[in-house]
Design a protein around this motif. Structure first.
Motif, PDB file in Angstrom:
ATOM      1  N   GLU A 254       0.855  -1.185   0.000  1.00 34.84           N
ATOM      2  CA  GLU A 254       0.000   0.000   0.000  1.00 34.84           C
ATOM      3  C   GLU A 254       0.895   1.239   0.000  1.00 34.84           C
ATOM      4  O   GLU A 254       1.825   1.346   0.803  1.00 34.84           O
ATOM      5  CB  GLU A 254      -0.945  -0.003   1.205  1.00 34.84           C
ATOM      6  CG  GLU A 254      -1.940  -1.160   1.130  1.00 34.84           C
ATOM      7  CD  GLU A 254      -3.035  -1.093   2.182  1.00 34.84           C
ATOM      8  OE1 GLU A 254      -2.999  -0.163   3.030  1.00 34.84           O
ATOM      9  OE2 GLU A 254      -3.928  -1.969   2.170  1.00 34.84           O
ATOM     10  N   CYS A 255       0.627   2.159  -0.929  1.00 34.62           N
ATOM     11  CA  CYS A 255       1.483   3.319  -1.151  1.00 34.62           C
ATOM     12  C   CYS A 255       0.696   4.590  -0.827  1.00 34.62           C
ATOM     13  O   CYS A 255      -0.438   4.755  -1.313  1.00 34.62           O
ATOM     14  CB  CYS A 255       1.953   3.366  -2.604  1.00 34.62           C
ATOM     15  SG  CYS A 255       2.453   1.756  -3.268  1.00 34.62           S
ATOM     16  N   PHE A 256       1.302   5.486  -0.045  1.00 40.11           N
ATOM     17  CA  PHE A 256       0.623   6.709   0.387  1.00 40.11           C
ATOM     18  C   PHE A 256       1.345   7.942  -0.143  1.00 40.11           C
ATOM     19  O   PHE A 256       2.572   8.019  -0.123  1.00 40.11           O
ATOM     20  CB  PHE A 256       0.565   6.774   1.922  1.00 40.11           C
ATOM     21  CG  PHE A 256      -0.341   5.724   2.525  1.00 40.11           C
ATOM     22  CD1 PHE A 256      -1.676   5.991   2.757  1.00 40.11           C
ATOM     23  CD2 PHE A 256       0.158   4.473   2.840  1.00 40.11           C
ATOM     24  CE1 PHE A 256      -2.502   5.027   3.303  1.00 40.11           C
ATOM     25  CE2 PHE A 256      -0.654   3.498   3.378  1.00 40.11           C
ATOM     26  CZ  PHE A 256      -1.996   3.781   3.616  1.00 40.11           C
ATOM     27  N   ASP A 257       0.549   8.905  -0.595  1.00 42.07           N
ATOM     28  CA  ASP A 257       1.101  10.153  -1.116  1.00 42.07           C
ATOM     29  C   ASP A 257       0.193  11.294  -0.664  1.00 42.07           C
ATOM     30  O   ASP A 257      -1.038  11.153  -0.627  1.00 42.07           O
ATOM     31  CB  ASP A 257       1.179  10.103  -2.645  1.00 42.07           C
ATOM     32  CG  ASP A 257       1.855  11.343  -3.226  1.00 42.07           C
ATOM     33  OD1 ASP A 257       2.702  11.925  -2.522  1.00 42.07           O
ATOM     34  OD2 ASP A 257       1.526  11.723  -4.356  1.00 42.07           O
ATOM     35  N   CYS A 270      -4.124   6.504  -1.475  1.00 37.16           N
ATOM     36  CA  CYS A 270      -3.595   5.174  -1.152  1.00 37.16           C
ATOM     37  C   CYS A 270      -3.792   4.282  -2.370  1.00 37.16           C
ATOM     38  O   CYS A 270      -4.928   4.040  -2.792  1.00 37.16           O
ATOM     39  CB  CYS A 270      -4.313   4.587   0.062  1.00 37.16           C
ATOM     40  SG  CYS A 270      -3.863   2.861   0.408  1.00 37.16           S
ATOM     41  N   VAL A 271      -2.681   3.819  -2.946  1.00 38.81           N
ATOM     42  CA  VAL A 271      -2.725   2.919  -4.094  1.00 38.81           C
ATOM     43  C   VAL A 271      -2.321   1.528  -3.618  1.00 38.81           C
ATOM     44  O   VAL A 271      -1.315   1.365  -2.935  1.00 38.81           O
ATOM     45  CB  VAL A 271      -1.778   3.403  -5.212  1.00 38.81           C
ATOM     46  CG1 VAL A 271      -1.732   2.399  -6.348  1.00 38.81           C
ATOM     47  CG2 VAL A 271      -2.224   4.755  -5.721  1.00 38.81           C
ATOM     48  N   TYR A 283      -8.249   1.499  -4.987  1.00 38.34           N
ATOM     49  CA  TYR A 283      -7.676   2.838  -4.802  1.00 38.34           C
ATOM     50  C   TYR A 283      -8.522   3.619  -3.804  1.00 38.34           C
ATOM     51  O   TYR A 283      -9.760   3.559  -3.845  1.00 38.34           O
ATOM     52  CB  TYR A 283      -7.653   3.545  -6.157  1.00 38.34           C
ATOM     53  CG  TYR A 283      -6.952   4.884  -6.175  1.00 38.34           C
ATOM     54  CD1 TYR A 283      -5.621   4.985  -6.532  1.00 38.34           C
ATOM     55  CD2 TYR A 283      -7.630   6.050  -5.845  1.00 38.34           C
ATOM     56  CE1 TYR A 283      -4.971   6.208  -6.560  1.00 38.34           C
ATOM     57  CE2 TYR A 283      -6.995   7.275  -5.867  1.00 38.34           C
ATOM     58  CZ  TYR A 283      -5.673   7.350  -6.231  1.00 38.34           C
ATOM     59  OH  TYR A 283      -5.049   8.568  -6.254  1.00 38.34           O
ATOM     60  N   ARG A 284      -7.869   4.350  -2.896  1.00 37.88           N
ATOM     61  CA  ARG A 284      -8.600   5.144  -1.897  1.00 37.88           C
ATOM     62  C   ARG A 284      -8.064   6.574  -1.885  1.00 37.88           C
ATOM     63  O   ARG A 284      -6.880   6.808  -2.072  1.00 37.88           O
ATOM     64  CB  ARG A 284      -8.438   4.545  -0.497  1.00 37.88           C
ATOM     65  CG  ARG A 284      -9.022   3.150  -0.338  1.00 37.88           C
ATOM     66  CD  ARG A 284      -8.749   2.620   1.059  1.00 37.88           C
ATOM     67  NE  ARG A 284      -9.271   1.291   1.254  1.00 37.88           N
ATOM     68  CZ  ARG A 284      -8.654   0.169   0.897  1.00 37.88           C
ATOM     69  NH1 ARG A 284      -7.472   0.244   0.321  1.00 37.88           N
ATOM     70  NH2 ARG A 284      -9.196  -1.003   1.110  1.00 37.88           N
ATOM     71  N   ARG A 285      -8.982   7.505  -1.634  1.00 32.78           N
ATOM     72  CA  ARG A 285      -8.591   8.907  -1.499  1.00 32.78           C
ATOM     73  C   ARG A 285      -9.184   9.436  -0.194  1.00 32.78           C
ATOM     74  O   ARG A 285     -10.355   9.219   0.087  1.00 32.78           O
ATOM     75  CB  ARG A 285      -9.086   9.728  -2.693  1.00 32.78           C
ATOM     76  CG  ARG A 285      -8.669  11.196  -2.610  1.00 32.78           C
ATOM     77  CD  ARG A 285      -9.117  11.986  -3.830  1.00 32.78           C
ATOM     78  NE  ARG A 285      -8.301  11.680  -5.000  1.00 32.78           N
ATOM     79  CZ  ARG A 285      -8.754  11.119  -6.103  1.00 32.78           C
ATOM     80  NH1 ARG A 285     -10.021  10.781  -6.202  1.00 32.78           N
ATOM     81  NH2 ARG A 285      -7.947  10.883  -7.126  1.00 32.78           N
TER      82      ARG A 285
END
Length: 366
Positions: A254-257, A270-271, A283-285
């Protein structure tokens, strides 16, 4: 709008948004576009030619020249397509290829006697069809029973049954493998016209099927090559981070930006990555609120607490990570966009929640 955009200036648009074309002329353009999509190209060219000659007779040479250019452009597009045939008006050509646990169905369309191009589809759950085929192959076939049907036929029939639910079906299907008559009967009942299929065509239909089969082979080879490259990248990442090499298909990242506009409207993304690719459906925003504008550390703390707080709570209550669903399970790896500062912030959150600190990796530019 008060003035037209660049497309109008380069004559790619008639400017309907600022009323530079009358409703009647715009409706005629729409009608012509529909005729082109229906394959009525000769009628369209004749109509354009008649309009061009009418303008020419009135000495309106500029308008006549525009219509001439349209006809030339349309002719170039049509020239790129396959040669017309007078026999077949509406036909779909379907070729299937199965390899390496994946399948490709290449669909080519002929409308109005003209080959309009093709498109590859990649059905999922091919292993289900392969399992049915293997089960039928293992069973002893009684005398007089129909022969075991190959996995390609099962995949193609499943595709046809789903594809034509919301798409008009033409009266003829040219297929690379035989299709069950019961499926054709169902399509006939659904569409209200008689649908037939042939799998050993001749002449022009054979050329179409060969083209579709070749494209299915190429597209499936490309897909398998891409997936092989993706799997190699996953293995390289696992080796670099000393992750367990078993079952890399299930490796979840899980990748956060954090992003914002001049310090305002802060959002976190969150990808999710597993099975060697990004999973767009997961995918989450997150909308970040209650922080100082531009404070990326506070934004990262908030999104990580919101994402993993309930998971940590469930883990402490149940004590069984395997019992949780994928959506409520900790990933194998958490990537945060940033260097030591963001990693330290993530460690604080994980420590507070009682989670494994070794899952965190920071990715810094350069």
């Amino acid at each position: 709008r008060t003035r037209p955009c660049l497309l109008y200036q380069i004559k790619r648009c008639t400017g309907p948004c600022v009323q530079l074309i009358s409703p009647e002329a715009y409706a005629a353009d729409v009608m012509h576009a529909e005729a082109l999509l229906r394959g009525e190209t000769q009628e369209l060219l004749q109509a354009l030619e008649a309009r061009m000659m009418a303008h020419s007779d009135k000495l309106e040479f500029e308008q006549a020249a525009e219509l001439r250019n349209q006809m030339q452009a349309l002719s170039r597009v049509l020239h790129q397509q396959a040669i017309e045939t007078a026999d077949d008006k509406d036909v779909d050509i379907l070729a299937v290829r199965v390899q390496g646990g994946r399948a490709c169905v290449n669909l080519a369309m002929v409308r109005g006697g003209r080959h309009l191009g093709d498109r590859p589809y990649f059905p999922v759950h091919v292993e289900d069809a392969a399992g049915v085929f293997a089960q039928e192959s293992d069973e002893e076939t009684p005398p007089g029973a129909p022969p075991v049907r190959p996995v390609e036929a099962l995949v193609l029939e499943a595709f046809i049954g789903q594809h034509y639910i919301g798409v008009p079906v033409p009266p003829l299907l040219v297929t690379s493998v035989p299709v069950d008559k019961a499926l054709l009967a169902a399509l006939t009942e659904q569409s209200g016209l008689r649908v037939s299929a042939i799998h050993q065509p001749r002449e022009q239909r054979r050329a179409w099927l060969d083209m579709a089969q070749k494209n299915a082979d190429l597209q499936l080879a490309r897909l398998l090559a891409e997936e092989g490259s993706q799997q190699a990248r996953t293995r390289a990442l696992a080796e670099a981070l000393d992750l367990p090499p078993e079952d890399l298909d299930q490796l979840t990242i899980e990748c956060f930006d954090i992003s914002h506009t001049a310090g305002e409207s802060t959002q976190a993304s969150c990808v999710v990555f597993h099975h060697h690719k990004m999973q767009s459906s997961e995918y989450r925003r997150y909308k970040i609120e209650g922080i100082t504008g531009g404070d990326d550390y506070a934004a990262m703390r908030q999104v990580l607490e919101r994402r993993y707080g309930k998971i940590a709570e469930a883990l402490h209550e149940q004590g069984d990570a395997e019992a949780l669903t994928r959506a409520a399970r900790m990933p194998d790896l958490v990537l945060v966009d940033g260097g030591k500062g963001q990693v330290a912030m993530a460690r604080e959150v994980f420590e507070k929640l009682g989670l494994n600190l070794s899952l965190i990796v920071g990715v810094e530019k350069g």
